[in-house]
Design an enzyme around this catalytic site. Structure first.
Site, PDB file in Angstrom:
ATOM      1  N   LEU A 162       0.839  -1.192   0.000  1.00  0.00           N
ATOM      2  CA  LEU A 162       0.000   0.000   0.000  1.00  0.00           C
ATOM      3  C   LEU A 162       0.880   1.250   0.000  1.00  0.00           C
ATOM      4  CD1 LEU A 162      -2.806   1.412   0.434  1.00  0.00           C
ATOM      5  CD2 LEU A 162      -2.360   1.250   2.856  1.00  0.00           C
ATOM      6  N   VAL A 163       0.591   2.132  -0.924  1.00  0.00           N
ATOM      7  CA  VAL A 163       1.209   3.459  -0.902  1.00  0.00           C
ATOM      8  C   VAL A 163       0.079   4.418  -0.539  1.00  0.00           C
ATOM      9  CG1 VAL A 163       2.277   5.253  -2.345  1.00  0.00           C
ATOM     10  CG2 VAL A 163       3.039   2.882  -2.545  1.00  0.00           C
ATOM     11  N   GLN A 199       0.671   8.146  -4.275  1.00  0.00           N
ATOM     12  CA  GLN A 199       0.653   7.128  -5.336  1.00  0.00           C
ATOM     13  C   GLN A 199       1.044   7.745  -6.686  1.00  0.00           C
ATOM     14  OE1 GLN A 199      -3.202   5.172  -5.263  1.00  0.00           O
ATOM     15  NE2 GLN A 199      -2.855   4.383  -3.215  1.00  0.00           N
ATOM     16  N   GLY A 200       1.519   6.873  -7.589  1.00  0.00           N
ATOM     17  CA  GLY A 200       1.866   7.334  -8.940  1.00  0.00           C
ATOM     18  C   GLY A 200       3.168   8.105  -9.002  1.00  0.00           C
ATOM     19  N   GLY A 243       5.648   2.745  -5.108  1.00  0.00           N
ATOM     20  CA  GLY A 243       5.234   1.338  -5.185  1.00  0.00           C
ATOM     21  C   GLY A 243       6.319   0.550  -5.904  1.00  0.00           C
ATOM     22  N   GLU A 275       0.595 -12.423  -3.491  1.00  0.00           N
ATOM     23  CA  GLU A 275      -0.667 -13.010  -3.056  1.00  0.00           C
ATOM     24  C   GLU A 275      -1.823 -12.237  -3.685  1.00  0.00           C
ATOM     25  OE1 GLU A 275      -0.983 -13.479   1.184  1.00  0.00           O
ATOM     26  OE2 GLU A 275      -3.158 -13.668   1.047  1.00  0.00           O
TER      27      GLU A 275
HETATM   28  C1  LIG Z   1      -0.888  -8.210  -3.077  1.00  0.00           C
HETATM   29  C2  LIG Z   1      -1.639  -6.924  -2.868  1.00  0.00           C
HETATM   30  O1  LIG Z   1      -1.355  -6.192  -1.962  1.00  0.00           O
HETATM   31  S1  LIG Z   1      -2.905  -6.524  -3.950  1.00  0.00           S
HETATM   32  C3  LIG Z   1      -3.371  -4.878  -3.525  1.00  0.00           C
HETATM   33  C4  LIG Z   1      -2.434  -3.830  -4.020  1.00  0.00           C
HETATM   34  N1  LIG Z   1      -2.607  -2.600  -3.290  1.00  0.00           N
HETATM   35  C5  LIG Z   1      -3.665  -1.781  -3.496  1.00  0.00           C
HETATM   36  O2  LIG Z   1      -4.498  -1.984  -4.348  1.00  0.00           O
HETATM   37  C6  LIG Z   1      -3.748  -0.577  -2.574  1.00  0.00           C
HETATM   38  C7  LIG Z   1      -3.998   0.704  -3.327  1.00  0.00           C
HETATM   39  N2  LIG Z   1      -2.953   0.956  -4.333  1.00  0.00           N
HETATM   40  C8  LIG Z   1      -1.682   1.299  -3.992  1.00  0.00           C
HETATM   41  O3  LIG Z   1      -1.323   1.374  -2.836  1.00  0.00           O
HETATM   42  C9  LIG Z   1      -0.724   1.648  -5.126  1.00  0.00           C
HETATM   43  O4  LIG Z   1      -1.444   2.054  -6.240  1.00  0.00           O
HETATM   44  C10 LIG Z   1       0.209   0.484  -5.535  1.00  0.00           C
HETATM   45  C11 LIG Z   1       0.968  -0.057  -4.338  1.00  0.00           C
HETATM   46  C12 LIG Z   1      -0.556  -0.655  -6.179  1.00  0.00           C
HETATM   47  C13 LIG Z   1       1.205   1.060  -6.554  1.00  0.00           C
HETATM   48  O5  LIG Z   1       1.959   2.068  -5.913  1.00  0.00           O
HETATM   49  P1  LIG Z   1       2.314   3.451  -6.632  1.00  0.00           P
HETATM   50  O6  LIG Z   1       3.273   4.167  -5.777  1.00  0.00           O
HETATM   51  O7  LIG Z   1       1.066   4.148  -6.991  1.00  0.00           O
HETATM   52  O8  LIG Z   1       3.027   2.883  -7.926  1.00  0.00           O
HETATM   53  P2  LIG Z   1       4.130   3.633  -8.800  1.00  0.00           P
HETATM   54  O9  LIG Z   1       4.054   5.093  -8.644  1.00  0.00           O
HETATM   55  O10 LIG Z   1       5.432   3.012  -8.524  1.00  0.00           O
HETATM   56  O11 LIG Z   1       3.638   3.262 -10.216  1.00  0.00           O
HETATM   57  C14 LIG Z   1       2.343   3.664 -10.562  1.00  0.00           C
HETATM   58  C15 LIG Z   1       2.352   4.566 -11.746  1.00  0.00           C
HETATM   59  O12 LIG Z   1       3.279   5.598 -11.618  1.00  0.00           O
HETATM   60  C16 LIG Z   1       4.183   5.551 -12.706  1.00  0.00           C
HETATM   61  N3  LIG Z   1       5.543   5.848 -12.205  1.00  0.00           N
HETATM   62  C17 LIG Z   1       6.347   5.001 -11.574  1.00  0.00           C
HETATM   63  N4  LIG Z   1       7.520   5.606 -11.311  1.00  0.00           N
HETATM   64  C18 LIG Z   1       7.409   6.859 -11.746  1.00  0.00           C
HETATM   65  C19 LIG Z   1       8.276   7.972 -11.745  1.00  0.00           C
HETATM   66  N5  LIG Z   1       9.527   7.898 -11.234  1.00  0.00           N
HETATM   67  N6  LIG Z   1       7.830   9.135 -12.260  1.00  0.00           N
HETATM   68  C20 LIG Z   1       6.602   9.204 -12.787  1.00  0.00           C
HETATM   69  N7  LIG Z   1       5.730   8.178 -12.821  1.00  0.00           N
HETATM   70  C21 LIG Z   1       6.146   7.032 -12.323  1.00  0.00           C
HETATM   71  C22 LIG Z   1       4.101   4.135 -13.182  1.00  0.00           C
HETATM   72  O13 LIG Z   1       4.431   4.029 -14.531  1.00  0.00           O
HETATM   73  C23 LIG Z   1       2.672   3.841 -12.987  1.00  0.00           C
HETATM   74  O14 LIG Z   1       1.953   4.473 -14.016  1.00  0.00           O
HETATM   75  P3  LIG Z   1       0.759   3.761 -14.795  1.00  0.00           P
HETATM   76  O15 LIG Z   1      -0.335   3.582 -13.807  1.00  0.00           O
HETATM   77  O16 LIG Z   1       0.417   4.735 -15.843  1.00  0.00           O
HETATM   78  O17 LIG Z   1       1.301   2.477 -15.329  1.00  0.00           O
END
Ligand SMILES: CC(=O)SCCNC(=O)CCNC(=O)[C@H](O)C(C)(C)COP(=O)(O)OP(=O)(O)OC[C@H]1O[C@@H](n2cnc3c(N)ncnc32)[C@H](O)[C@@H]1OP(=O)(O)O
Length: 470
Positions: free
Chosen positions: A252-253, A258-259, A263, A285
């Site tokens: 979870l972020v 997020q984004g 993550g 999982e």
């Molecule tokens: C097993 C389980 O836990 S299943 C449940 C998963 N958790 C959830 O659903 C809880 C709610 N969601 C979250 O907490 C988050 O969305 C997570 C954990 C799934 C992902 O974490 P995030 O920090 O948002 O991911 P992150 O930022 O690394 O990547 C997401 C997007 O940002 C983009 N991104 C990643 N790094 C960068 C960067 N440096 N600069 C700009 N954008 C970026 C990615 O390309 C991605 O874009 P997309 O959606 O267009 O493909």
């Protein structure tokens, strides 16, 4: 928790309730409609409804079978969750409360089922911002820093003007440690609210580890502060005879962060530990569709720069360039060589199933989009693979086929089960059933192929954009 009864009238007692005449049974109100959850970082944000409001997966699930709250008129529940100490405070207001035939929902118990002990009274909550301002720093001070990424330019703009250095760190800790377990227990409400199907993990099991992603800011004075951005709970499974598999069970972020790549940083950190400690592999999982997308992007990036794989990719591309799709005798594109599957697991900790998911993306990103024949051959090979996946399933399931088809209502997929039965087809007098069925099956298969192509292209685009940033 504060229960405010607008107009200052006390909540009616049972006797009075009986006398209230309702013309119709209380329809109740959905929890999703009257509860708002705000994430706040200081006292001033508490009570300000323009503060950061989250979008929980489904609050209704915590309120009975129909997700409704009964017995209140004009009910509004604002939950204030501190992102400093992860305590919460519930502000409940309503115009009147009375039993309209469905009882009066016990809000205190229902909210405690979600927020547990972290829900405290208002004064205590307001004081917690200063009293517990260092709580994350204190708990995490014993943790092992797995990754540290310096922040520069715009990324530091929200930090204090006196801030000297800022970095994002991933800190690894065992959940068995009392303060870590306590911190996790305060994060459980966020898991319940934001992770679909999320439930608390057993912190008494020594095989659980948690990776925290934090922003660390060192002031000019030499002191530093820490802000929690997210976390991942990872289980260390035993793998026969003397190895371990890491399973990412909860990630979870916090929504406001997020984004921004946190993550990805968490996943990369778990992967880094998996490689450096030479575990068997990394699994997930029940990953959400979005997490799976992110995982495939990350793994594909690793695979793209994995030297031992280059020959296999080039040879697959050559067969696509030379192949003739009209000759159905040989497959245009087979999966990766089995030897590579094992090397990839050993060196990158990517398991076979996940490697297969990445394989077609790896090929696609290496194709020349102007080479039409090659692109057509690629699509044909994806189509062949989808069909053979389904036929394999078919033979395993006595003719019953389960296929996933995209729908028009967003990301969720629809699954269609159909039975292919030769006798049934013979029994059909006009043969129309059989032909209708095969037409529908063909359409569904085509839809599935299109969806898979779309996914491959989307991930390939994302991977290429990451690759350019690195
Ligand atoms: C097993 C389980 O836990 S299943 C449940 C998963 N958790 C959830 O659903 C809880 C709610 N969601 C979250 O907490 C988050 O969305 C997570 C954990 C799934 C992902 O974490 P995030 O920090 O948002 O991911 P992150 O930022 O690394 O990547 C997401 C997007 O940002 C983009 N991104 C990643 N790094 C960068 C960067 N440096 N600069 C700009 N954008 C970026 C990615 O390309 C991605 O874009 P997309 O959606 O267009 O493909």
């Amino acid at each position: 928790m504060a229960l405010k009864h607008k107009g200052g009238e006390p909540v009616p007692d049972a006797k009075k309730r009986k006398r209230v005449g309702f013309t119709k049974i209380d329809p109740g109100i959905e929890a999703n409609e009257c509860i708002k959850v705000f994430l706040v970082k200081n006292q001033d944000e508490v009570g300000d409804r323009s503060s950061f409001c989250i979008d929980p997966v489904d609050l209704n699930q915590f309120f009975g079978e129909d997700g409704k709250i009964y017995g209140y008129k004009g009910l509004k529940i604002d939950i204030w969750l501190s992102i400093v100490s992860f305590h919460g405070y519930a502000e409940i207001t309503f115009e009147s409360a009375s039993d309209g035939g469905k009882g009066i929902t016990d809000l205190k118990t229902a909210l405690q089922n979600i927020f547990g002990e972290s829900l405290i009274e208002k004064t205590d909550f307001l004081e917690s911002f200063s009293r517990e301002s260092q709580c994350i720093r204190t708990v995490l001070s014993d943790g092992a820093v797995v990754r540290s990424v310096p922040l520069m330019g715009d990324e530091t703009s929200e930090t204090h003007v006196d801030a000297e250095v800022s970095a994002v760190e991933v800190i690894r800790m065992n959940l068995l440690s009392m303060p870590v377990g306590l911190l996790y227990s305060r994060l459980i409400p966020l898991v319940l609210l934001l992770v679909e199907g999320g439930s608390p993990i057993d912190i008494a099991d020594p095989r659980w580890e948690i990776y925290f992603v934090v922003k660390k800011t060192r002031e000019k004075s030499g002191d530093y502060s820490i802000k929690l951005l997210g976390f991942a709970a990872v289980y260390q499974f035993y793998h026969y005879p003397d190895s371990t598999r890491l399973r990412i069970s909860q990630i979870l972020v916090l929504p406001q962060y997020q984004g921004k790549g946190y993550g990805r940083l968490l996943l990369e950190s778990v992967n880094f530990v998996a490689v450096s400690e030479n575990v068997y592999d990394v699994t997930f999982e029940e990953p959400s569709e979005y997490l799976q997308h992110l995982r495939t992007c990350i793994d594909t990036l690793h695979l793209l720069s994995f030297e031992p794989l280059k020959l296999a990719i080039n040879s697959a591309i050559s067969s696509l360039k030379e192949g003739n799709p009209s000759k159905k005798t040989s497959k245009l594109l087979s999966g990766p060589p089995p030897r590579m599957t094992e090397i990839v697991r050993q060196k990158l900790k990517i398991n076979k199933k996940q490697f297969l998911r990445c394989w077609e993306v790896l090929i696609y990103v290496n194709l020349d989009p102007k080479d039409k024949k090659c692109m057509d051959n690629f699509k044909t090979s994806v189509s062949d693979r989808v069909r053979s996946d389904i036929l394999d399933k078919d033979s395993e399931n006595n003719g019953k086929r389960l296929i996933e088809v995209p729908n028009d209502y967003g990301h969720d997929m629809t699954f269609v089960v159909f039975q292919s039965n030769a006798d049934e087809e013979v029994d059909d007098q006009n043969g129309s059933l059989a032909s209708d069925q095969s037409r529908t099956q063909e359409e569904q298969l085509n839809q599935l192929v299109d969806k898979q192509m779309k996914d491959i292209i989307e991930i390939a685009k994302k991977v290429s954009s990451f690759d350019n940033k690195q």
